[in-house]
Design a protein around this motif. Structure first.
Motif, PDB file in Angstrom:
ATOM      1  N   LEU B 508       0.823  -1.209   0.000  1.00 22.96           N
ATOM      2  CA  LEU B 508       0.000   0.000   0.000  1.00 22.96           C
ATOM      3  C   LEU B 508       0.855   1.256   0.000  1.00 22.96           C
ATOM      4  N   PRO B 509       0.428   2.276  -0.738  1.00 25.14           N
ATOM      5  CA  PRO B 509       1.153   3.540  -0.739  1.00 25.14           C
ATOM      6  C   PRO B 509       0.934   4.241   0.603  1.00 25.14           C
ATOM      7  N   PRO B 510       1.770   5.207   0.932  1.00 26.37           N
ATOM      8  CA  PRO B 510       1.558   5.955   2.170  1.00 26.37           C
ATOM      9  C   PRO B 510       0.200   6.663   2.117  1.00 26.37           C
ATOM     10  N   ILE B 511      -0.393   6.835   3.266  1.00 25.35           N
ATOM     11  CA  ILE B 511      -1.679   7.542   3.351  1.00 25.35           C
ATOM     12  C   ILE B 511      -1.463   9.006   3.011  1.00 25.35           C
ATOM     13  N   GLU B 512      -2.346   9.572   2.198  1.00 27.14           N
ATOM     14  CA  GLU B 512      -2.250  10.997   1.873  1.00 27.14           C
ATOM     15  C   GLU B 512      -3.053  11.801   2.875  1.00 27.14           C
ATOM     16  N   VAL B 513      -2.420  12.752   3.490  1.00 23.44           N
ATOM     17  CA  VAL B 513      -3.135  13.593   4.438  1.00 23.44           C
ATOM     18  C   VAL B 513      -3.577  14.868   3.738  1.00 23.44           C
ATOM     19  N   PHE B 514      -4.824  15.183   3.886  1.00 21.47           N
ATOM     20  CA  PHE B 514      -5.377  16.412   3.322  1.00 21.47           C
ATOM     21  C   PHE B 514      -5.459  17.414   4.472  1.00 21.47           C
ATOM     22  N   GLY B 515      -4.708  18.505   4.358  1.00 18.16           N
ATOM     23  CA  GLY B 515      -4.664  19.470   5.457  1.00 18.16           C
ATOM     24  C   GLY B 515      -3.366  19.327   6.230  1.00 18.16           C
ATOM     25  N   PRO B 516      -3.312  19.962   7.398  1.00 24.16           N
ATOM     26  CA  PRO B 516      -2.070  19.961   8.174  1.00 24.16           C
ATOM     27  C   PRO B 516      -1.619  18.553   8.568  1.00 24.16           C
ATOM     28  N   LYS B 517      -0.315  18.347   8.630  1.00 22.22           N
ATOM     29  CA  LYS B 517       0.220  17.004   8.857  1.00 22.22           C
ATOM     30  C   LYS B 517       0.158  16.582  10.315  1.00 22.22           C
ATOM     31  N   ASN B 518      -0.177  17.537  11.191  1.00 25.91           N
ATOM     32  CA  ASN B 518      -0.459  17.198  12.579  1.00 25.91           C
ATOM     33  C   ASN B 518      -1.267  18.351  13.160  1.00 25.91           C
ATOM     34  N   GLY B 519      -1.837  18.137  14.319  1.00 22.52           N
ATOM     35  CA  GLY B 519      -2.633  19.235  14.862  1.00 22.52           C
ATOM     36  C   GLY B 519      -3.770  18.764  15.723  1.00 22.52           C
ATOM     37  N   LYS B 520      -4.824  19.548  15.704  1.00 19.95           N
ATOM     38  CA  LYS B 520      -5.905  19.320  16.657  1.00 19.95           C
ATOM     39  C   LYS B 520      -6.817  18.162  16.275  1.00 19.95           C
ATOM     40  N   LEU B 521      -7.265  18.176  15.045  1.00 23.52           N
ATOM     41  CA  LEU B 521      -8.335  17.236  14.708  1.00 23.52           C
ATOM     42  C   LEU B 521      -8.058  16.570  13.369  1.00 23.52           C
ATOM     43  N   LEU B 522      -8.253  15.261  13.377  1.00 23.72           N
ATOM     44  CA  LEU B 522      -8.145  14.517  12.127  1.00 23.72           C
ATOM     45  C   LEU B 522      -9.474  13.795  11.894  1.00 23.72           C
ATOM     46  N   CYS B 523     -10.070  14.021  10.734  1.00 21.17           N
ATOM     47  CA  CYS B 523     -11.257  13.248  10.350  1.00 21.17           C
ATOM     48  C   CYS B 523     -10.798  12.040   9.547  1.00 21.17           C
ATOM     49  N   VAL B 524     -11.353  10.899   9.896  1.00 22.31           N
ATOM     50  CA  VAL B 524     -11.030   9.677   9.149  1.00 22.31           C
ATOM     51  C   VAL B 524     -12.317   9.169   8.528  1.00 22.31           C
ATOM     52  N   SER B 525     -12.294   8.952   7.238  1.00 25.28           N
ATOM     53  CA  SER B 525     -13.487   8.434   6.583  1.00 25.28           C
ATOM     54  C   SER B 525     -13.139   7.158   5.848  1.00 25.28           C
ATOM     55  N   TRP B 526     -14.163   6.432   5.484  1.00 27.74           N
ATOM     56  CA  TRP B 526     -13.987   5.264   4.601  1.00 27.74           C
ATOM     57  C   TRP B 526     -15.216   5.196   3.723  1.00 27.74           C
ATOM     58  N   GLY B 527     -15.066   4.636   2.536  1.00 33.98           N
ATOM     59  CA  GLY B 527     -16.217   4.433   1.666  1.00 33.98           C
ATOM     60  C   GLY B 527     -16.823   5.739   1.195  1.00 33.98           C
ATOM     61  N   GLU B 570      -4.601  15.555  18.081  1.00 33.04           N
ATOM     62  CA  GLU B 570      -5.160  15.474  19.430  1.00 33.04           C
ATOM     63  C   GLU B 570      -6.448  14.676  19.451  1.00 33.04           C
ATOM     64  N   THR B 571      -7.250  14.876  18.440  1.00 29.64           N
ATOM     65  CA  THR B 571      -8.549  14.200  18.410  1.00 29.64           C
ATOM     66  C   THR B 571      -8.764  13.563  17.041  1.00 29.64           C
ATOM     67  N   ILE B 572      -9.396  12.400  17.096  1.00 31.90           N
ATOM     68  CA  ILE B 572      -9.735  11.709  15.853  1.00 31.90           C
ATOM     69  C   ILE B 572     -11.253  11.604  15.787  1.00 31.90           C
ATOM     70  N   LEU B 573     -11.799  11.966  14.647  1.00 29.03           N
ATOM     71  CA  LEU B 573     -13.256  11.910  14.465  1.00 29.03           C
ATOM     72  C   LEU B 573     -13.563  11.021  13.261  1.00 29.03           C
ATOM     73  N   VAL B 574     -14.443  10.057  13.467  1.00 30.78           N
ATOM     74  CA  VAL B 574     -14.822   9.158  12.366  1.00 30.78           C
ATOM     75  C   VAL B 574     -16.316   9.284  12.078  1.00 30.78           C
TER      76      VAL B 574
END
Ligand SMILES: Cc1ncc(C[n+]2csc(CCOP(=O)(O)OP(=O)(O)O)c2C)c(N)n1
Ligand SMILES: Cc1ncc(C[n+]2csc(CCOP(=O)(O)OP(=O)(O)O)c2C)c(N)n1
Ligand code: SF4
Ligand code: SF4
Ligand SMILES: [Mg+2]
Ligand SMILES: [Mg+2]
Lengths: 338, 622, 622, 338
Positions: B508-527, B570-574
């Motif tokens: 698998l290729p590395p995951i592409e991050v859209f937005g800042p590479k670290n920080g407060k909130l990361l949204c993770v989606s699938w499908g 800091e926070t992950i939101l799915v």
């Protein structure tokens, strides 16, 4: 099966025996059927790699492990479905399905009737021992009414299927019955099944000496079998019994048992090739009583599913040419951004 | 690209430029709404906009005319910028009858354009739509720019010369409406005129009537002061290439065909019809010129079993269904795991549990496909993120399945299956993958030996001389493939089946991050939530919020860098259209207090819902 | 309690007292090993020992005599203290033939007692067992106290006066061996003599032969210097009460019957045979005097669907299977979830995936029963911890199912199903639960309204006047039960179905901690690993290690105090016969770095394996 | 059904109409069948609460929602299994199964044949429109060979089932055929089905005007139907056609079409009660051609599964007394520790 030329005319029974230890109970009727299949296959004029044996689950379904052919021991009841995919993927294979009365008619009933309807070019051998062997003795859909088993200590209250009638009701084109201990009859029946183009269905009376010993005694026991069995042979009158031979004659649409000598001209003459399945159906209704017909009940030609599928593909390729991915994707509705 | 407007007449109204527009066509299922929507889509795509569409069918085949249950809708978002979803709230609603108005009005943006066919607001029509009072008269439309158009009468008037019976003429009113909308958004008529000519070529009167209605609608706006302005949505700066519009199910079908070509295998698809997966079967059954075999089996179990048989016979074998049908296939998929055969299983998810709401979308099957088999029975799981991505995902699934000899799930859903978007066609020369090499050498054949790199066992096509061998559902001795009850062998094989799936992560290729590479909130989606989440995060980024987005196409195994990336925020939101499937998996895998956002309403997230949730989460956090 | 030894003769050897003994009987499947083991068990139970047993059948119905595949085993652990498992390694192995020796010898404790029948070590016998050399002669038995007994000849000699044919006499050798073991452990012969009299009452010669063989075995030891010592295992201090020996499948069947009596409902069991669950059907089908209906359906799907229909008709409805059959039932179980009908589903797990190793045990279905349905489809999940606990668990499942109108899974496994232990019979007066009250009042009837406390919808038995109503798999409007595609209603119903399951936690007692209430290490077990883990932890506690144990009967929902308890320990260890199902759930729920210990070999953990793992974990930790 | 006394002699069609909006396509044949069922049920002498309607999935299977009775819209193909549990749990219910050609004969084929075999006292109405309606038009197991549908753009290559033959092959005791638009015939057939003790199977030709319009035109179209339909009526000769009436006569075990007047005495006389299913089977073989028989093909008595089950329970209770939990648990093998 398409008439193929054997690469090796010298195949023998041994070529078809796989290394794995045979693990049926000593005395099980399955041994005799295995021996028969192993001795018939080398005679069919096909190289070994052209055979595939597919089964479900049950004592009988262990069969593929003992055959040195391609083999698939699938899951309970699903052998016809697996075989359908296999045959369509490789129509050159001669596919044999090995199944039991529970595997084919209980959990697998639906795939069974649809196989008949589709008339895929495969051969189905149903080892009918009127019991669930592998799970140690529950009644099956072919067990006689009132059968006492582990799961029916008070006797079963549902009537058994007559497997050949189920097949005919579902438009089977080849329907036959034979018996584990009748070596020659068994082999001839297997050969006829192999030769038939379309779904060949063979019910094999098989003795489970552990959980249902003697289920077929009235047709296997040497002292009575010649009185009880009606051998179906093309062109021959339907006569049975040696002491005072009897025959079957039609009375309207019902079968009557009459003295064979007295009514010689009226006795039905067997013709497995009759298009109308009614006489065959009539004969299946003798399923539980006497006489018990064995042999080929019906064998008629009809288009096979696999041939139909292949033909459509060939026609499409001829008419449209081999599919081109480019043409498919870059269709008339596409547009270019530059 | 075609861009002139044929017979366009003089345009005298003022023109405004917009970046982005969402239009919803709505009417009775007999009103030709889907056809209208599709025409608008094609024209818009050809005009170079980015776009996404979503049709909304009634649950019934043909609900009684004029009732709420019979309303059919089609929504399109198009833009000169990026489009990720069909849009939250339409800016324009075309309502062909009272029922369509009632069902859809609440979604229209405040001050949005509402075009209603006043001819369908008779007493009976209002009753059928459960309207006590006439909404055209009671002031309930005051918050919108409402255009009351006598669509039926105008159409009939335009067709007064046509010999067709009145009923047939009335049916042309959707083209009249389409003509109006074309005028409103400065679109050319030609693509639709071409379509009408092709479609009705052999019925001169109908052909003429539809052409006339279309032009009449356009001309009506032109001649008349109906609209004060009309709009232009400039073309998007799309990546150069050839495009076509595609829905998810067609894309999945094409993905399988393309993979079969690459792998040089015949394609076998064994299945049983079910909403919303049936169209994959329909599409594949058309392509016999590719040697595609479709088998409409007696049930789902036979469908998947036939595919397993075909895999043993050397085909690229696939099956597809929706949730309830997938449930039926689970036992057999265990057999594919155990026999280590390649198999692609497409699950077009719908709202459940049980029969649920068959025409509605959901993401409720992730845990089912991961865990719904007896004992440890690992499979690879991929999910498509957009309609056109169903092509890529199905294609990749086939490559993985044949490389590792393992069943691979492709998760799609009702929203992707029916939604559509412009798809930049792949360069066929550079599609990944290469022809499958079957095992053929008897001397080196051990049916359950495993390639040290891929952990695949050899694929020996049934029928290959000298390779006669037996497979089945009983545990097998590693190497020889004989039945084995050996305790250590069993443990080894259980672990091997998992390891084989885990190996996929290496590719698998590395995951592409859209937005800042670290920080407060990361949204993770699938499908299919990809679009709404990407757009929602995009909005928030524009507003300067500290939020990023990653999207997971691979759910089993996860990409190897996933944990590391999650820990940078800091926070992950799915956000998920389920009770938190991915959330649970991430928590278990990475021991991070992942937050969930569950929308289980049979419809996708709106971009704005995601944006609001992000704001809310960031507020709580700070 | 019977404790005199009939016709015992003079005992002149020395007697040693032991706390705990593990014996394994092993022979060909035709050797009557299971019968021998069961007799020893009954006698030992009657002697007041605590005990646990486990039979080990060959995979084949009747494997060829004398082969390795045909070996049948029966192991019993008995003690004056607590017994949690059938024991790790036997202290005594009785091997009736070379195959039995070969399969079992490695398990015998060093210097353990080995009794072999020397008469079955002919050349053919050795070949069938794949022995190149005769193990009796090549020194391979040197690490054991081997007793070479001419079992066959001695039996024949003892029966010289009996008119039976030689073959039948030879069959009595298992009773000769049993007599020897009785002597060795100072057990009375009477219970077995009684058994022989009942069983062979109508066959005088056989009866006599077996009685004689039994006595002869006993007398042989007595008269002869075979054993230098014999042993006594004093009776255990068991809780007073009435006991019987019971296996897991019978217990489960009884649990259902008992629950039906309490609830005052007819019991309906719809199923399809499968190893190792069939005995539940066999047992239930015997009890028509309780009005129990057993329906051996055409397949598992029909089995569970018939149960769902019976639940609608007001029966206590249950179904049962093993993993592959449960997989087939999953779609229909979703229907039970959606229709909110009470249903008990027993899953007697076996080694998988797919057909796997049907006669072997595993705990691989936890995730399947939790998640193996399309969309969010929550069920209650309980697991039994010992053979007799299958009674309690099935009983409780029925109470929960009818209280909350929800499907409840009972997880058992092959080890519990066939294993047995003495069961202190419950006091029937104090069994929990009360008769079910069906809804009968048309005036207050709303089929999908929900009780605020239990979240159950009303159970209205089909046939009740005035309560005609429709149920089904489509989403329903809360309250009225009409078909609903309303988005908010769907979300509400999805959440409600989960909340209903969660409510069950309110009724759960606090978790009992075995060992220190906080500290370094906590072992968490579920299902049949209870015994090995409890015993392993017990051993470690005796050695002064800082370890505790909790056992989870409730897997969905978890008990409310679980998280709090887990957090009191530095490390959590979950031994499971799978790849880590509970481990994953605990990690996801509590974000604790739970360690797993997976044994996936078709056989249960040994007590010593657990103890060693605990030591190892504590070492790493310190 | 056991002959029960209605608590309310005045039930009408309206009592059986449920509130929920009927959601079939305008013009669908299902409406007529719904109306017929709603008008027959009140005449059967049972109070409303004694009826239960169970279905699978399909357009036809929406039926229970429109009936103000107990109703269960289950899952695809499984209605017979659900109904079996319901009927065994409450044998006082008169259970009607509503199913489609896909629901009953494709995914549900196995439950269908086992229902026939067991002869549970239920009524099965199969709405045969030769298409999958709800999933918008794929071919079904009753679609004619060569059928072009969404899933068979090149035409199907598998032969259709003849539903009545499948049922008879599986030992159905009651087998009938009727047509959605033949109101009176439909109602009479439903009444006969309700009266039969055992599994009553009724195939109803139903028009799906959206995806398979006119599938049954040759027996429904007013201009031809009287020529093409053979009405089976007990005691009446098998004659069809009005212009030049023809009749069926046996030639051996096959049916022949002959001039009715000329061969008046040789024409077969219908007798649905014939134990031997062969004539009924023969008639099912006319499934796709002309004449097309409608009416009751077979109606014979046989023990029902539910009665068998109940009887065993009663006998056990009589012989052993009501089960006692104490006796069950505290068996002879128990011992006391004090
Ligand atoms: C899904 C599933 N259900 C049930 C079983 C258990 N099972 C295995 S074989 C069998 C019946 C075997 O009977 P039959 O087909 O007559 O074969 P026989 O053993 O008599 O040859 C059953 C119920 C299974 N393996 N898988
Ligand atoms: C398990 C499952 N598989 C497939 C479907 C999709 N499905 C619903 S109805 C149907 C066929 C309906 O055909 P038929 O039984 O002839 O009923 P009709 O709609 O024609 O009345 C199918 C395939 C489903 N709901 N569930
Ligand atoms: S149980 Fe019966 S069918 Fe099975 S192997 Fe033994 S004898 Fe044969
Ligand atoms: S699709 Fe056909 S069967 Fe279904 S409701 Fe419409 S007309 Fe009737
Ligand atoms: Mg059998
Ligand atoms: Mg249909």
């Amino acid at each position: 099966m398409s008439a193929a030329i054997s690469k090796n005319g010298k195949l023998t029974r041994k070529d078809f025996a796989a290394g794995q230890d045979v693990r049926w109970c000593p005395g099980c009727g399955d041994y005799a059927i295995l021996a028969a299949v192993q001795s018939v296959l080398p005679t069919l004029g096909l190289p070994k790699e052209r055979f595939a044996v597919v089964s479900g689950i049950g004592c009988s379904s262990r069969f593929p492990y003992y055959m040195n052919t391609f083999g698939f021991h699938s899951i309970h009841g699903r052998a016809p479905a697996v075989a359908t995919g296999l045959k369509l993927a490789n129509p050159d294979l001669q596919v044999w399905i090995i199944t039991g009365d529970g595997d084919a008619l209980s959990i697998g009933g639906n795939h069974f009737i649809h196989a008949m309807r589709r008339n895929l070019d495969i051969n189905i051998l149903l080892f009918n021992n009127r019991i669930y062997g592998l799970t140690k003795g529950q009644y099956s859909p072919t067990s006689e009414l009132g059968k006492k088993t582990k799961s029916t200590p008070y006797g079963s209250v549902d009537r058994p299927f007559m497997p050949l009638a189920v097949a005919l009701g579902s438009q089977a084109t080849f329907v036959a019955r034979t018996i584990d201990v009748f070596g020659a009859h068994l082999k001839n029946t297997l050969k006829a099944a192999a030769a038939h183009k379309g779904t060949s269905f063979v019910e094999i009376y098989q003795n489970c000496n552990i959980f249902n010993n003697g289920a077929w005694l009235n047709v296997t026991d040497k002292s009575v079998r010649h009185e009880n069995i009606l051998y179906l042979e093309d062109g021959k009158p339907m006569v049975f019994g040696t002491q005072s031979p009897k025959g079957l004659r039609l009375n309207g649409a019902e079968l009557e048992i009459v003295d064979a000598a007295e009514h010689a001209d009226e006795i039905l003459v067997h013709d497995a090739g009759r298009q109308d399945p009614t006489v065959a159906f009539l004969l299946t209704q003798l399923g539980s009583g006497i006489p018990r017909p064995i042999g080929i009940f019906r064998s008629v030609e009809a288009p096979t599913y696999d041939a139909g599928v292949m033909e459509q593909i060939q026609t499409a390729k001829q008419q449209q040419g081999e599919g081109s991915l480019k043409d498919l994707l870059y269709s008339t509705d596409s547009w270019v951004v530059s | 690209m075609e861009s002139t407007v044929e017979d366009q007449g003089t345009v005298t109204k003022s023109v405004e430029t917009l970046e982005r527009v969402v239009i919803r066509f709505a009417g009775d299922s007999g009103d030709g709404i889907q056809l209208t929507g599709n025409q608008f889509t094609k024209t818009t795509a050809a005009a170079g906009n980015d776009l996404a569409t979503f049709p909304d069918f009634p649950a019934e085949i043909r609900a009684p005319a004029g009732t709420l249950g019979g309303v059919s809708g089609f929504q399109i978002q198009f833009s000169s910028g990026d489009v990720f979803t069909p849009g939250d709230s339409p800016n324009v609603l075309v309502a062909m009858n009272p029922a369509a108005l009632k069902v859809n009005l609440a979604d229209l943006t405040p001050n949005g354009i509402l075009i209603v066919n006043t001819d369908s607001f008779g007493k009976r029509d209002l009753q059928k739509a459960d309207y006590g009072k006439n909404p055209l008269e009671d002031g309930s439309l005051s918050g919108y720019r409402t255009f009351r158009v006598s669509l039926t009468d105008l159409t009939l008037a335009a067709l007064s010369d046509n010999p067709l019976p009145k009923k047939s003429k009335t049916r042309c009113k959707n083209f009249f409406a389409l003509g109006m909308v074309y005028w409103l958004y400065s679109r050319p008529l030609k693509p639709t005129q071409d379509f009408i000519r092709t479609k009705f070529g052999d019925k001169a009167d109908v052909l003429e009537a539809n052409l006339t209605a279309l032009k009449a609608g356009y001309a009506y706006c032109d001649a008349n002061n109906t609209f004060q302005v009309h709009y232009e949505v400039p073309s998007a700066t799309l990546t150069p290439g050839t495009y076509r519009n595609i829905d998810g199910n067609t894309a999945a079908a094409y993905g399988l065909i393309a993979a079969a070509q690459t792998l040089e295998l015949p394609l076998f698809y064994g299945t049983y019809p079910i909403t919303p997966a049936s169209e994959i079967l329909h599409e594949l059954s058309k392509h016999k010129e590719f040697g595609v075999i479709t088998f409409q089996a007696e049930d789902e179990i036979a469908g998947v079993c036939s595919a397993i048989g075909a895999a043993y016979g050397g085909s690229l074998a696939a099956t597809g269904s929706s949730g309830p049908g997938i449930a039926l296939k689970l036992e057999a998929i265990g057999l594919a795991v155990m026999t280590e055969l390649p198999l692609v299983i497409i699950d077009v998810q719908r709202a459940g549990p049980s029969t649920g709401m068959p025409t509605k979308t959901e993401q409720g099957d992730l845990l089912q496909v991961l865990f719904g088999r007896n004992s440890d029975s690992p499979c690879v799981v991929l999910a498509a993120q957009s309609p056109s991505d169903c092509f890529t995902t199905a294609y990749e699934a086939a490559l993985i399945a044949t490389k590792h000899m393992v069943p691979v799930f492709v998760l799609s859903d009702g929203y992707l299956a029916f939604g559509s978007e412009p798809w930049r066609l792949p360069d066929l020369e550079t599609l990944p993958g290469k022809p499958v090499k079957f095992h053929t050498d008897p001397a080196t054949f051990a049916p359950y030996s495993h390639d040290p790199e891929t952990l695949a066992r050899p694929w020996a096509k049934a029928g290959t001389p000298g390779l006669e061998h037996r497979i089945g559902g009983l545990e097998k001795q590693e190497g020889s493939g004989k039945i084995s009850y050996n305790p250590e062998n069993h443990q080894k094989m259980v672990e091997l089946r998992q390891a084989k799936v885990d190996r996929v992560a290496l590719d698998l290729p590395p995951i592409e991050v859209f937005g800042p590479k670290n920080g407060k909130l990361l949204c993770v989606s699938w499908g299919s939530t990809f679009g709404a989440v990407r757009a929602g995060v995009g909005r928030c980024l524009k507003r300067g919020l500290d939020v990023a987005h990653i999207h997971l196409r691979n759910l089993s195994p996860f990409p190897s860098d996933l944990g590391e990336i999650l820990r940078r925020y800091e926070t992950i939101l799915v956000p998920e259209m389920n009770m938190g499937h991915l959330r649970m998996l991430l928590r278990a895998s990475f021991l991070i207090d992942v937050k969930g956002y569950s929308k289980i309403q049979g419809k996708p997230f709106r971009e704005s819902e995601i944006a609001e949730k992000i704001e809310e989460t960031l507020e709580v956090q700070s």
